[in-house]
Design an enzyme around this catalytic site. Structure first.
Site, PDB file in Angstrom:
ATOM      1  N   GLU A 232       3.901  -0.842   6.805  1.00  0.00           N
ATOM      2  CA  GLU A 232       5.004   0.309   7.623  1.00  0.00           C
ATOM      3  C   GLU A 232       4.236   1.001   8.446  1.00  0.00           C
ATOM      4  O   GLU A 232       4.058   2.462   8.858  1.00  0.00           O
ATOM      5  CB  GLU A 232       4.619   1.338   6.753  1.00  0.00           C
ATOM      6  CG  GLU A 232       5.889   0.889   5.368  1.00  0.00           C
ATOM      7  CD  GLU A 232       5.154   1.973   4.216  1.00  0.00           C
ATOM      8  OE1 GLU A 232       5.219   3.083   4.013  1.00  0.00           O
ATOM      9  OE2 GLU A 232       5.995   2.091   3.099  1.00  0.00           O
ATOM     10  N   ASN A 280       4.068  -5.901   6.209  1.00  0.00           N
ATOM     11  CA  ASN A 280       5.343  -4.959   5.222  1.00  0.00           C
ATOM     12  C   ASN A 280       6.366  -3.771   5.261  1.00  0.00           C
ATOM     13  O   ASN A 280       5.142  -3.132   6.026  1.00  0.00           O
ATOM     14  CB  ASN A 280       4.307  -5.228   3.479  1.00  0.00           C
ATOM     15  CG  ASN A 280       5.611  -5.185   3.440  1.00  0.00           C
ATOM     16  OD1 ASN A 280       6.233  -5.356   2.078  1.00  0.00           O
ATOM     17  ND2 ASN A 280       5.274  -4.161   1.608  1.00  0.00           N
ATOM     18  N   HIS A 316      14.050  -0.965  -0.209  1.00  0.00           N
ATOM     19  CA  HIS A 316      14.938  -0.019  -0.807  1.00  0.00           C
ATOM     20  C   HIS A 316      16.136   0.230  -0.118  1.00  0.00           C
ATOM     21  O   HIS A 316      16.502   0.965   0.459  1.00  0.00           O
ATOM     22  CB  HIS A 316      13.472   1.104  -0.390  1.00  0.00           C
ATOM     23  CG  HIS A 316      12.360   0.978  -1.324  1.00  0.00           C
ATOM     24  ND1 HIS A 316      11.685   0.932  -2.144  1.00  0.00           N
ATOM     25  CD2 HIS A 316      11.339   0.465  -0.605  1.00  0.00           C
ATOM     26  CE1 HIS A 316      10.600   0.338  -3.328  1.00  0.00           C
ATOM     27  NE2 HIS A 316      10.136   0.370  -1.503  1.00  0.00           N
ATOM     28  N   ASP A 349      15.030  -2.217  -5.401  1.00  0.00           N
ATOM     29  CA  ASP A 349      14.886  -1.020  -5.682  1.00  0.00           C
ATOM     30  C   ASP A 349      16.900  -1.381  -5.118  1.00  0.00           C
ATOM     31  O   ASP A 349      16.870  -1.511  -4.124  1.00  0.00           O
ATOM     32  CB  ASP A 349      14.608  -0.353  -6.466  1.00  0.00           C
ATOM     33  CG  ASP A 349      13.812   0.964  -5.501  1.00  0.00           C
ATOM     34  OD1 ASP A 349      14.605   1.008  -4.637  1.00  0.00           O
ATOM     35  OD2 ASP A 349      13.138   1.146  -6.380  1.00  0.00           O
TER      36      ASP A 349
HETATM   37  O1  G3I Z   1      -1.766  10.717  -9.752  1.00  0.00           O
HETATM   38  C1  G3I Z   1      -1.452  11.638  -9.418  1.00  0.00           C
HETATM   39  C2  G3I Z   1      -1.420  12.882 -10.352  1.00  0.00           C
HETATM   40  O2  G3I Z   1      -2.976  12.703 -11.265  1.00  0.00           O
HETATM   41  C3  G3I Z   1      -1.143  13.636 -10.243  1.00  0.00           C
HETATM   42  O3  G3I Z   1      -0.740  14.900 -11.290  1.00  0.00           O
HETATM   43  C4  G3I Z   1       1.053  13.584  -9.943  1.00  0.00           C
HETATM   44  C5  G3I Z   1       1.336  15.175  -9.441  1.00  0.00           C
HETATM   45  O4  G3I Z   1       2.321  14.820  -8.204  1.00  0.00           O
HETATM   46  O5  G3I Z   1       0.604  13.060  -8.250  1.00  0.00           O
HETATM   47  C6  G3I Z   1       0.231  12.104  -9.063  1.00  0.00           C
HETATM   48  O6  G3I Z   1       0.489  11.077  -7.761  1.00  0.00           O
HETATM   49  C7  G3I Z   1       1.074   9.812  -7.608  1.00  0.00           C
HETATM   50  C8  G3I Z   1       1.505   8.949  -7.270  1.00  0.00           C
HETATM   51  O7  G3I Z   1       2.335   7.827  -7.136  1.00  0.00           O
HETATM   52  C9  G3I Z   1       1.195   8.218  -8.987  1.00  0.00           C
HETATM   53  O8  G3I Z   1       2.209   8.906  -9.690  1.00  0.00           O
HETATM   54  C10 G3I Z   1       1.517  10.888  -6.067  1.00  0.00           C
HETATM   55  O9  G3I Z   1       2.103  12.065  -6.509  1.00  0.00           O
HETATM   56  C11 G3I Z   1       3.430  10.213  -5.729  1.00  0.00           C
HETATM   57  O10 G3I Z   1       3.329   9.701  -4.447  1.00  0.00           O
HETATM   58  C12 G3I Z   1       2.686   8.784  -5.515  1.00  0.00           C
HETATM   59  O11 G3I Z   1       4.502   8.260  -5.448  1.00  0.00           O
HETATM   60  C13 G3I Z   1       4.211   7.403  -5.156  1.00  0.00           C
HETATM   61  C14 G3I Z   1       4.595   6.783  -3.354  1.00  0.00           C
HETATM   62  O12 G3I Z   1       4.482   4.799  -3.191  1.00  0.00           O
HETATM   63  C15 G3I Z   1       3.835   7.386  -2.366  1.00  0.00           C
HETATM   64  O13 G3I Z   1       4.212   6.731  -1.115  1.00  0.00           O
HETATM   65  C16 G3I Z   1       4.554   6.224  -6.053  1.00  0.00           C
HETATM   66  O14 G3I Z   1       4.496   5.806  -7.819  1.00  0.00           O
HETATM   67  C17 G3I Z   1       4.908   4.264  -5.090  1.00  0.00           C
HETATM   68  O15 G3I Z   1       6.050   3.958  -5.935  1.00  0.00           O
HETATM   69  C18 G3I Z   1       5.570   4.113  -3.705  1.00  0.00           C
HETATM   70  O16 G3I Z   1       5.638   3.475  -3.317  1.00  0.00           O
HETATM   71  C19 G3I Z   1       4.898   2.583  -1.751  1.00  0.00           C
HETATM   72  C20 G3I Z   1       4.780   1.316  -2.076  1.00  0.00           C
HETATM   73  O17 G3I Z   1       3.444   1.256  -2.052  1.00  0.00           O
HETATM   74  C21 G3I Z   1       4.811   1.570  -0.398  1.00  0.00           C
HETATM   75  N1  G3I Z   1       6.400   1.089   0.286  1.00  0.00           N
HETATM   76  C22 G3I Z   1       7.344   1.967  -0.306  1.00  0.00           C
HETATM   77  C23 G3I Z   1       6.729   2.330  -1.283  1.00  0.00           C
HETATM   78  C24 G3I Z   1       8.373   3.654  -2.349  1.00  0.00           C
HETATM   79  O18 G3I Z   1       7.454   4.742  -1.144  1.00  0.00           O
END
Ligand code: G3I
Length: 432
Positions: A232, A280, A316, A349
């Site tokens: 990105e 990517n 996405h 997705d």
């Molecule tokens: O692990 C913490 C947890 O301890 C906390 O209590 C909670 C409260 O908000 O947050 C948790 O972390 C979250 C993490 O996912 C794990 O669940 C983050 O806030 C959240 O921002 C994070 O989101 C991820 C996102 O990337 C961040 O940019 C998504 O799961 C994940 O699916 C997503 O994946 C990305 C790819 O890597 C790159 N391309 C886009 C894709 C979708 O956004």
């Protein structure tokens, strides 16, 4: 029936000489895919868009003559699957991929296709505590991307101190189930630990990039041979890939300029001469401003001899990202593969939150987009961003408008039952 126009278009594009039967014969209906494609117009106009939008023809000649392109594609030719499980780019040439006659899982359909195609899923550490999640994930897929556990903040939370446990857990589970793993992701502006995000000065940033790539690739050396090296790096005015494409400001770009991409790929290549090294990005799936910009960026890297082996198209679809019809996706994948690169659908997705995409439209998108990758031999894999609706990242992502509700975005429902989306994906993998 709905798939016939795209299959025929791609067969024509791909089968210059003596192409074997790729299946997908049948009806002559042209309305369905074209009408829902989001590109306005049917397959014929989309095909001509591909020629003008950056140039399948010109890029084909560029890849034929460019020294860098040849070197890079040669290094990407090996399948080298750490976890077995088939897939890869081994077959090739210009013939369309030949589907399996039948399959009872997506994974089997991918493994029995000729050449094989990897069927992947984003896997979360939390999911692996759920027996149903693990069962479906391993039965239906042979390719794993850690959803969060291999990002910089997970692996190097403090400068020079690495934390491998969560990532090792996923990688070892994948190998136990004969699944290949793609490392995601070495250099990304997001999910960076605070210490890395506040670095300044070219020397400090370059040193941090180098240490991170070296240590991470060394740790996974015998288990992972494919990496999202940079994720990105490009931005537009909206998440849909339209308007004012440009390099994204980040700690990396601000300190080093665009050369941080070349640097990251070169460091990664030093660590593993035969690894597949990918760029990517999201909302580059169809023909739009961002896809054109990334096409030119990647083409420049190939021409400079930067060791890039492929491009991941996240896919996405729906809020907050783009809509991409099958014909446009096909034309876009084709122009990148004509650079001598692997292409893959890396995070698919289709978000139905907010009702901006109907159930019928979602089915058409799933079928036609998967088909667009499947028929292209250089399209080496299709990864879905999660297993079941209930665990999708979209449910809690503010931009996705789900407000805590199920995004209905994936192939399995909250109880891990197959949805109609699953059936349409299977149809596309079997050439139907
Ligand atoms: O692990 C913490 C947890 O301890 C906390 O209590 C909670 C409260 O908000 O947050 C948790 O972390 C979250 C993490 O996912 C794990 O669940 C983050 O806030 C959240 O921002 C994070 O989101 C991820 C996102 O990337 C961040 O940019 C998504 O799961 C994940 O699916 C997503 O994946 C990305 C790819 O890597 C790159 N391309 C886009 C894709 C979708 O956004």
């Amino acid at each position: 029936m709905r798939s016939a126009p795209l299959t025929l278009l791609l067969s024509t594009l791909l089968c210059a000489v003596g192409c074997s039967d790729s299946g997908g014969e049948g009806g002559g209906e042209t309305g369905g895919a074209g009408a829902t494609g989001g590109s306005g117009g049917g397959t014929a106009s989309s095909a001509s868009t591909s020629g003008s939008g950056g140039g399948a023809a010109s890029s084909a000649s560029a890849s034929g003559s460019g020294g860098g392109g040849t070197a890079s594609s040669a290094s990407s030719a090996s399948t080298g699957s750490a976890g077995g499980g088939g897939g890869g780019t081994g077959g090739g040439g210009d013939s369309a991929r030949v589907p399996a006659a039948s399959a009872s899982t997506l994974r089997e359909a991918g493994e029995k296709a000729n050449p094989p195609i990897l069927i992947g899923a984003a896997i979360s550490g939390g999911g692996l505590n759920d027996a149903n999640y693990k069962r479906v994930a391993a039965a239906e897929h042979n390719y794993v991307t850690a959803e969060n556990e291999m990002k910089w903040d997970s692996l190097e939370p403090n400068a020079g101190q690495f934390s491998w446990g969560a990532a090792d857990n996923i990688v070892n589970w994948a190998r136990d189930n004969n699944m290949k793993v793609k490392g995601h992701t070495l250099v990304w502006h997001n999910q960076l630990p605070g210490w890395a995000n506040s670095l300044s000065g070219a020397a400090a940033v370059e040193q941090a990039i180098r240490r991170h790539i070296v240590e991470v690739m060394k740790h996974f050396k015998d288990r992972i041979d494919t990496w999202d090296v940079v994720n990105e790096a490009v931005l537009t005015d909206s998440d849909t890939g339209v308007g004012n494409p440009r390099m994204r400001p980040s700690v990396f770009f601000n300190a080093l300029g665009e050369r941080y991409l070349d640097l990251a790929f070169e460091i990664a290549r030093e660590q593993d001469p035969s690894a597949k090294l990918y760029y990517n990005d999201y909302s580059i799936d169809a023909l739009n401003d961002k896809a054109d910009f990334v096409y030119e960026m990647v083409k420049g890297m190939v021409e400079r001899g930067v060791p890039i082996d492929g491009v991941g198209f996240q896919m996405h679809i729906g809020p907050p990202n783009n809509k991409a019809g099958g014909a446009d996706v096909a034309a876009n994948l084709k122009r990148f593969s004509d650079l001598g690169l692997d292409v893959l659908i890396s995070e698919m997705d289709i978000n139905r939150c907010g009702g901006q995409i109907s159930a019928e439209e979602q089915l058409t998108f799933y079928h036609d987009i998967v088909e667009a990758c499947f028929v292209l031999p250089r399209c080496v894999g299709i990864t879905f961003w999660g297993i079941n609706d209930g665990r999708s990242w979209l449910n809690s992502w503010s931009g996705a408008l789900c407000n805590g509700q199920s995004s209905q975005s994936l192939l399995f429902n909250d109880q891990y039952q197959k949805k109609e989306t699953y059936n349409r994906v299977m149809d596309a993998l079997l050439g139907r």
